[in-house]
Design an enzyme around this catalytic site. Sequence first.
Site, PDB file in Angstrom:
ATOM      1  N   LYS A   1      28.626  31.712  71.768  1.00 13.30           N
ATOM      2  CA  LYS A   1      29.060  30.352  71.398  1.00 13.30           C
ATOM      3  C   LYS A   1      29.875  29.669  72.512  1.00 13.30           C
ATOM      4  O   LYS A   1      30.196  28.495  72.391  1.00 13.30           O
ATOM      5  CB  LYS A   1      29.928  30.408  70.131  1.00 13.30           C
ATOM      6  CG  LYS A   1      29.285  31.091  68.934  1.00 13.30           C
ATOM      7  CD  LYS A   1      28.168  30.260  68.389  1.00 13.30           C
ATOM      8  CE  LYS A   1      27.526  30.833  67.140  1.00 13.30           C
ATOM      9  NZ  LYS A   1      28.383  30.975  66.004  1.00 13.30           N
TER      10      LYS A   1
ATOM     11  N   GLU B   1      35.401  21.411  56.070  1.00 14.01           N
ATOM     12  CA  GLU B   1      36.066  22.288  57.051  1.00 14.01           C
ATOM     13  C   GLU B   1      37.128  21.504  57.819  1.00 14.01           C
ATOM     14  O   GLU B   1      38.241  22.011  58.051  1.00 14.01           O
ATOM     15  CB  GLU B   1      35.031  22.864  58.024  1.00 14.01           C
ATOM     16  CG  GLU B   1      34.136  23.911  57.376  1.00 14.01           C
ATOM     17  CD  GLU B   1      33.003  24.366  58.268  1.00 14.01           C
ATOM     18  OE1 GLU B   1      32.584  25.520  58.128  1.00 14.01           O
ATOM     19  OE2 GLU B   1      32.511  23.576  59.093  1.00 14.01           O
TER      20      GLU B   1
ATOM     21  N   GLY C   1      26.990  23.577  61.685  1.00 13.43           N
ATOM     22  CA  GLY C   1      25.689  24.225  61.551  1.00 13.43           C
ATOM     23  C   GLY C   1      25.373  24.569  60.107  1.00 13.43           C
ATOM     24  O   GLY C   1      24.211  24.639  59.710  1.00 13.43           O
ATOM     25  N   GLY C   2      26.405  24.754  59.308  1.00 15.66           N
ATOM     26  CA  GLY C   2      26.225  25.031  57.887  1.00 15.66           C
ATOM     27  C   GLY C   2      26.414  23.785  57.034  1.00 15.66           C
ATOM     28  O   GLY C   2      26.504  23.878  55.808  1.00 15.66           O
TER      29      GLY C   2
ATOM     30  N   LYS D   1      31.029  21.934  65.311  1.00 14.26           N
ATOM     31  CA  LYS D   1      30.855  22.646  64.052  1.00 14.26           C
ATOM     32  C   LYS D   1      29.874  21.872  63.170  1.00 14.26           C
ATOM     33  O   LYS D   1      29.510  20.751  63.465  1.00 14.26           O
ATOM     34  CB  LYS D   1      32.203  22.766  63.321  1.00 14.26           C
ATOM     35  CG  LYS D   1      33.136  23.767  63.985  1.00 14.26           C
ATOM     36  CD  LYS D   1      34.421  24.003  63.189  1.00 14.26           C
ATOM     37  CE  LYS D   1      34.216  24.232  61.727  1.00 14.26           C
ATOM     38  NZ  LYS D   1      33.293  25.338  61.395  1.00 14.26           N
TER      39      LYS D   1
ATOM     40  N   GLY E   1      34.450  29.389  61.715  1.00 12.52           N
ATOM     41  CA  GLY E   1      33.523  29.654  62.815  1.00 12.52           C
ATOM     42  C   GLY E   1      33.251  28.389  63.607  1.00 12.52           C
ATOM     43  O   GLY E   1      33.866  27.337  63.384  1.00 12.52           O
TER      44      GLY E   1
HETATM   45  C1  5RP Z   1      29.499  25.494  59.157  1.00 16.15           C
HETATM   46  C2  5RP Z   1      30.030  25.795  60.498  1.00 16.15           C
HETATM   47  C3  5RP Z   1      29.970  27.228  60.938  1.00 16.15           C
HETATM   48  O1  5RP Z   1      31.260  27.688  61.127  1.00 16.15           O
HETATM   49  C4  5RP Z   1      29.156  27.298  62.219  1.00 16.15           C
HETATM   50  O2  5RP Z   1      27.867  26.787  61.946  1.00 16.15           O
HETATM   51  C5  5RP Z   1      29.065  28.724  62.756  1.00 16.15           C
HETATM   52  O3  5RP Z   1      28.317  29.525  61.885  1.00 16.15           O
HETATM   53  P1  5RP Z   1      27.942  31.026  62.264  1.00 16.15           P
HETATM   54  O4  5RP Z   1      29.226  31.789  62.303  1.00 16.15           O
HETATM   55  O5  5RP Z   1      27.021  31.468  61.157  1.00 16.15           O
HETATM   56  O6  5RP Z   1      27.249  31.008  63.591  1.00 16.15           O
HETATM   57  O7  5RP Z   1      30.515  24.962  61.226  1.00 16.15           O
HETATM   58  O8  5RP Z   1      29.482  24.117  58.914  1.00 16.15           O
END
Ligand code: 5RP
Length: 253
Positions: free
Chosen positions: A152, A134, A127-128, A125, A87
């Site tokens: 996005k 990744e 957010g997680g 990228k 993602g």
């Molecule tokens: C995690 C990421 C994710 O892919 C990104 O935060 C998108 O997350 P989501 O699909 O929940 O919006 O980079 O580190």
Amino acid sequence: MKANDGAEAAKRRAGESAADRVEGGEVVGLGTGSTAAHAIRALGRAVDAGLDVRGIPTSHQSRALAREVGIPLTTLAEATPDVAIDGADQAAPLGPQPDSGSTAPEAGAPAVSAFGAAGGTALVKGGGAAHAREKVVDTAADRLLVVVDRSKLAATLDHPVPVEVLPEAAPTVRDRLGGLGGEPTLRAAERKDGPVVTDNGNLVLDCAFGDVTAPDRLARDLEGVPGAVAHGLFVDLVDELHVGTADGVAVHD
Ligand code: 5RP
């Protein structure tokens, strides 16, 4: 139908569309986040139906989900990913863009057709907080399929860039990011006191740079900051962008 149901359905369409591109015998990098999770679930269903694939997770979260849905796992020490599905928090086209504003649903967002038309794609990228692993898995893969919903898409990246830092280096990295024109904020944990700690035991500084008009240059600058383990700019790595929309999926390469 709640508004959020529509966004979730768009994420699901994007994830399922990318999972459909995986072929028998392939090793798949398994990204992190709610959209990548839809791809992992779809792959789990395909495994149930007889597809022979192995996954390489990019986080504790994607490993747990892959186990739950029955995807056999492997590691980078044992296999090279043929494809990764991941993602993104934001995606913007690189290079000159065609006039695309009229069909964009959100102000300032390019139409889906702007992607792939003139150049590659740049992503934010992390957010997680999984962007370090990744990036390792996504760059090792022969093909990177990125899955997003339309919210996005941006004409220019302006989302804060996550920078994973060694805990001891957080003060010096913060200063260096300020010197690069950024405004770093230590990411706080949502459900308990204290900072977010990554799967690698590090901290995350979310660094606002305003409009990132030259993501490749900023990426190089961030790579030169001692103590910064990984930043969330993924520049020109995307092979296919699967964009889930209200009524389907647009795929750009
Ligand atoms: C995690 C990421 C994710 O892919 C990104 O935060 C998108 O997350 P989501 O699909 O929940 O919006 O980079 O580190």
